[in-house]
Design a protein around this motif. Structure first.
Motif, PDB file in Angstrom:
ATOM      1  N   ALA A 100     109.587  40.636  37.795  1.00  0.00           N
ATOM      2  CA  ALA A 100     110.130  39.884  36.657  1.00  0.00           C
ATOM      3  C   ALA A 100     111.608  39.556  36.868  1.00  0.00           C
ATOM      4  O   ALA A 100     112.397  40.412  37.287  1.00  0.00           O
ATOM      5  N   CYS A 123     112.682  45.384  36.095  1.00  0.00           N
ATOM      6  CA  CYS A 123     112.808  43.982  36.469  1.00  0.00           C
ATOM      7  C   CYS A 123     113.098  43.908  37.962  1.00  0.00           C
ATOM      8  O   CYS A 123     113.522  44.895  38.580  1.00  0.00           O
ATOM      9  N   ASP A 190     111.649  34.713  33.787  1.00  0.00           N
ATOM     10  CA  ASP A 190     110.392  35.091  33.143  1.00  0.00           C
ATOM     11  C   ASP A 190     110.600  35.523  31.702  1.00  0.00           C
ATOM     12  O   ASP A 190     109.654  35.518  30.910  1.00  0.00           O
ATOM     13  N   ILE A 214     108.952  30.517  27.492  1.00  0.00           N
ATOM     14  CA  ILE A 214     109.525  31.779  27.966  1.00  0.00           C
ATOM     15  C   ILE A 214     109.817  32.653  26.746  1.00  0.00           C
ATOM     16  O   ILE A 214     110.447  32.190  25.787  1.00  0.00           O
ATOM     17  N   ASP A 232     106.018  32.113  25.020  1.00  0.00           N
ATOM     18  CA  ASP A 232     105.037  31.981  26.105  1.00  0.00           C
ATOM     19  C   ASP A 232     103.622  31.909  25.556  1.00  0.00           C
ATOM     20  O   ASP A 232     102.737  31.309  26.169  1.00  0.00           O
ATOM     21  N   VAL A 313     106.039  42.112  30.013  1.00  0.00           N
ATOM     22  CA  VAL A 313     105.775  41.886  31.439  1.00  0.00           C
ATOM     23  C   VAL A 313     104.433  42.488  31.849  1.00  0.00           C
ATOM     24  O   VAL A 313     103.692  41.908  32.655  1.00  0.00           O
TER      25      VAL A 313
END
Length: 710
Positions: A100, A123, A190, A214, A232, A313
Motif C-alpha cells: 500500500a 504500508c 492507495d 481512493i 473506493d 488495505v
C-alpha cells in the motif's frame, strides 16, 4: 557512489558494493560516528531459525545526525523488526500491507499516523505533505525536539521514520498540497490520510479522492473522532458524509477564518465535542490564539487511523462513517444518520384578523414588546374599558426584580392600546392604579376607558405601531441625524417621559463593555443561563407563540453555528471554573459598538407605576425611531432593576461584586440621580435586514363573561 546529503532519507551503503564501502571510508575519515550492532541482529534472526538469506549488510547513514548504523539487509531487517507483529498481523497480511502507498497531508496528527504506520509495517511507501515548519508551540504534541525548530514538519516526520526503517520509501512534499499539485500528489496512492488544518484543502482532497475512487481517513483530536470515507466503494458519496452540502473548494478558499467556523463546527458536531474544547473555542481570539490539541489525543489519532488503514488495505469491513474513541471507550460502529444542516427559514407570525374598534385596540395592546417575549400582561375587556394586570404565569425570571420588567411591558401594552383607540376614535382617560408596594399578578394596575375621543399625535403612530418589531441584526455605519433625535424626544414628550440618547463613541464603548460583562455573567451563572435558554425557541418547537425565536436573534452563520457550543451547560461551567468567558459577551459588544446610539429611558422614581409610565415612553420612542428608519433592540443588563445589594445577590451571589460595579459604572455614565431608575436601554441604528416579528399568545385576553376574546 557520492553522498549528496539528503535532508530526510538515510543513505544506504551496501557492504557488497566497493563504491559504497569507499564512501563509508570517506565518511569515517570525516569523523562520522559509526555504530555496529549487526551481531545482535544476526543472533535475533538465528533465534527463530533464519539467516541472512545471502543478503549483504548495509550501513544506513543519517546526514542530519552525522552517524551511520550497520543493519541487516532489507528482507532480514523487516523479518526481525516486525517479528512481534505476529500473529496480530499474519505474514500474508504483512505482505499485503507492504504493497500500500499512503499519502498523509498535515504532519501534526499526521506525524503520529505516519510513524504508527511505519512502526507496524502497515504500508509500503509514504508520501508526506505539509508546508509548515516546527514552532515551539508544536512541541506539546509533536515528538520532535528543540533542535528541529524551523524545520519543515514533513521533513521531521520523514527523518524519524528513516531512523526507524531506512528501507521504507518516503517522499516529502514540503510545499504541502495545492490545487496545482494535487493531481501529481494522488498519482499511485492507495489511501489518503487527511490531517491538514485548511478546510478548502480538505475538500479538495475529497473531490480528487472521489474522482479517483481512493478512500480517505481523518482523525480529529477531540474525543477521538475518526472519519472514514470509502470513495473506493461509494464514489458518488458526498464529501464529509454530506455535512457541508455542495460547497466547492473554491468557495471555501475565499472565506475568512471566521467565516469557516460554521463549517468546522458542522464537521466536529458542536453538540458532541468535549466540554474543554468547546469552552476553549469561545476563548479563541480572546485568551487563546488557536484551538488546543494534546499530545495524548494526537497519539490516539495515530493508533485509530492505523487501525482503520489496516482494515481497509486488508479488505476488512470498514464502512464509511464516523465513530468516537474516547480513551476509555473502544472503537464502536459508525454513528447513525448524517444530515447536512440547513438554515431555518425565518417564520413570520400570523397576522391577527380582528373586527371592530375594540378588537383593534386589544390587538394593538398584545403586540407590545416584553422581556423574553413572555407577554406578562392579563387584559380584561369590558364594554367601556380595558383593565390591565400582570398575568399569573409565567413566573418572573430572576432579572425581573420587583416585577419591574413586567411593568415596563405592561406600560408598552397600554401605550399601544391608546394609540389604537386614538386612531379608531374611542380614546378615553387612563388610570395607573398601583402604588409603591410593587405589583402582584391579577391585581388591576391600569384602566383604559373607552370613550369617543381621538388624539391626532397618538393616532399618527397607529400604522407604524402595527409593524414595530425588535431588530437584533448588526447595524450599518450611521450617524444619528438631528431629525431622528427630534422624533425620538418628541415621542418621549408625547407621553410625558424622559430619555437620553448617547451617540459618542467613547460612551458607546463603555456601555458595550458593561453589557458584554453582564452577558458573560448571565452565561456563566447556571440559574440565569437556564432561564435564558428556556426563553429560546427553535423552528421545530411547539410553543412558538412565546419566547424568542432563534431566527430573530440576528446572528450570522458563525454566531448561529456557535450556539450549539455556547448553550452547553458543561462548557459554560468549565469556563466559569477557569475564570474565563470573555468571548461570551462578544455579540452584544459588537452590536453596540456598531450601533449609531443608545437610548436610555428614565423613571422619575422606582414604583411600579413609574415603570409602567416608563414602559409607555419606551414604546413610544421605539415606534418613532422605527418610523424614521432606525432599527431598535432592547439591551438589558442583568442589574437594571436592582436597588440593593440583596437584589444583586439574588441575581448571582457568585458574581455580585462584578454586577454591583457594572451597575455603579452605568449609573455614573447615565447620570442617574438618587431615587431615579432606568426602565430600558434601546440600541438604535440602521440595518438592511428586516426583523422577524415575534408571535403572540392566545390566552392573555378575556371578556367579562369569562370567554377568551380569541
Amino acid at each position: 557512489m557520492n553522498v549528496t546529503e539528503p535532508c530526510f532519507a538515510a543513505v544506504l551503503l551496501a557492504e557488497d558494493c566497493d563504491e559504497d564501502m569507499a564512501e563509508l571510508e570517506r565518511l569515517r575519515g570525516r569523523g562520522i560516528i559509526l555504530k555496529d550492532r549487526l551481531d545482535e541482529q544476526l543472533e535475533g534472526l538465528a533465534a527463530f531459525g533464519e539467516g541472512t538469506r545471502g543478503e549483504a549488510a548495509r550501513w544506513a547513514y543519517y546526514p542530519w545526525r552525522g552517524q551511520a548504523v550497520r543493519i541487516l539487509g532489507p528482507a532480514g531487517f523487516e523479518r526481525l523488526r516486525l517479528d512481534r507483529n505476529r500473529n496480530k498481523i499474519t505474514e500474508g497480511e504483512q505482505a499485503r500491507l507492504r504493497s500500500a502507498v499512503v499519502g498523509v497531508v498535515g504532519l501534526s496528527v499526521g506525524h503520529a499516523v505516519a510513524h504508527t504506520l511505519a512502526l507496524e509495517g502497515a504500508c509500503g511507501a509514504l508520501r508526506l505533505a505539509d508546508h509548515d515548519i516546527l514552532e515551539l508551540s508544536n512541541l506539546n504534541r509533536l515528538p520532535a525536539s528543540v533542535l528541529d525548530l524551523g524545520v519543515n514538519k514533513a521533513v521531521i516526520a520523514a527523518r524519524r521514520i528513516a531512523e526507524l526503517d531506512p528501507y521504507l520509501p518516503v517522499q516529502v512534499w514540503s510545499g504541502g498540497v495545492k490545487p496545482e499539485s494535487i493531481e501529481h500528489f494522488f498519482e499511485g496512492l492507495d489511501l489518503v490520510i487527511d490531517e491538514c488544518d485548511s478546510l478548502d484543502v480538505k475538500l479538495l482532497l475529497r473531490t480528487n479522492a472521489a474522482r479517483r475512487r481512493i478512500p480517505i481517513v481523518m482523525h480529529t483530536s477531540d474525543r477521538g473522532l475518526l472519519d472514514v470515507e470509502r470513495f473506493d466503494l461509494e464514489g458518488e458519496q458526498q464529501p464529509f458524509h454530506g455535512l457541508l452540502g455542495d460547497i466547492a473548494p473554491e468557495g471555501l478558499r475565499t472565506l475568512s477564518s471566521r467565516d469557516k467556523v460554521p463549517y468546522v463546527l458542522k464537521l466536529l458536531d458542536a453538540k458532541q465535542i468535549s466540554e474543554r474544547l468547546a469552552a476553549s473555542l469561545l476563548e479563541v481570539g480572546e485568551s487563546l490564539e488557536a484551538w488546543p490539541q494534546l499530545g495524548g489525543d494526537v497519539g490516539l489519532g495515530g493508533a485509530t487511523v492505523a487501525t482503520a488503514v489496516r482494515g481497509i488495505v486488508l479488505g476488512d469491513p470498514v464502512p464509511s462513517g464516523r465513530c468516537r474513541m474516547d480513551l476509555d471507550l473502544r472503537l464502536t460502529a459508525p454513528e447513525s444518520q448524517y444530515s447536512a444542516a440547513t438554515e431555518p427559514e425565518a417564520a413570520q407570525p400570523d397576522e391577527n384578523t380582528w373586527s371592530g374598534p375594540v378588537a383593534a385596540v386589544v390587538d394593538a395592546a398584545t403586540r407590545a414588546p416584553s422581556g423574553g417575549n413572555s407577554q406578562p400582561w392579563s387584559i380584561v375587556v369590558e364594554p367601556t374599558r380595558l383593565t390591565f394586570a400582570l398575568a399569573a404565569e409565567p413566573d418572573p425570571v430572576l432579572m425581573d426584580l420587583h416585577r419591574r420588567g413586567s411593568c415596563v411591558a405592561l406600560g408598552a401594552a397600554l401605550h399601544n392600546a391608546r394609540v389604537a383607540a386614538a386612531a379608531h376614535e374611542i380614546l378615553g382617560p387612563h388610570t395607573v392604579m398601583c402604588g409603591a408596594d410593587g405589583a402582584e399578578p391579577g391585581v388591576p394596575l391600569v384602566r383604559l376607558e373607552l370613550g369617543t375621543d381621538s388624539d391626532p399625535d397618538l393616532a399618527a403612530f397607529y400604522r407604524p405601531m402595527l409593524v414595530r418589531a425588535t431588530n437584533r441584526f448588526p447595524s450599518e455605519n450611521h450617524t444619528i441625524t438631528h431629525s431622528e433625535l427630534e422624533a425620538m424626544h418628541a415621542a418621549a414628550g408625547l407621553v410625558g417621559g424622559r430619555i437620553q440618547v448617547l451617540t459618542e463613541k467613547d460612551d458607546l464603548a463603555e456601555i458595550a463593555g458593561i453589557l458584554s460583562e453582564s452577558d458573560r455573567v448571565r452565561y456563566l451563572d447556571r440559574p440565569l443561563r437556564t432561564e435564558m435558554i428556556r426563553e429560546l425557541r427553535w423552528p421545530d418547537d411547539s410553543d412558538l407563540d412565546s419566547g424568542i425565536e432563534v431566527v430573530s436573534l440576528g446572528l450570522d452563520t458563525v454566531e448561529t453555528a456557535m450556539l450549539d457550543v455556547v448553550l452547553r451547560h458543561d462548557v459554560l461551567d468549565r469556563l466559569g471554573e477557569w475564570g474565563l468567558g470573555g468571548g461570551l459577551g462578544r455579540v452584544i459588544r459588537d452590536r453596540v459598538l456598531g450601533s449609531a446610539g443608545l437610548v436610555a429611558v428614565f423613571t422619575d422614581r422606582r414604583s411600579a407605576a413609574d415603570y409602567i409610565r416608563a414602559g409607555a415612553t419606551a414604546e413610544s420612542v421605539w415606534i418613532a425611531a422605527q418610523s424614521v428608519g432606525l432599527a431598535v433592540q432592547p439591551v438589558t443588563p442583568l442589574f437594571l432593576y436592582a436597588d440593593t445589594q440583596a437584589d444583586i445577590e439574588r441575581l448571582s451571589r457568585a458574581h455580585s461584586d462584578v454586577l454591583h460595579t457594572l451597575q455603579r459604572n452605568l449609573w455614573k455614565l447615565l447620570h442617574v440621580d438618587e431615587g431615579e431608575g432606568i426602565a430600558l436601554l434601546l440600541r438604535i441604528g440602521r440595518t438592511p435586514a428586516d426583523p422577524v416579528r415575534s408571535r403572540r399568545r392566545a390566552d392573555r385576553v378575556l371578556h367579562t363573561d369569562g370567554l377568551l376574546l380569541r
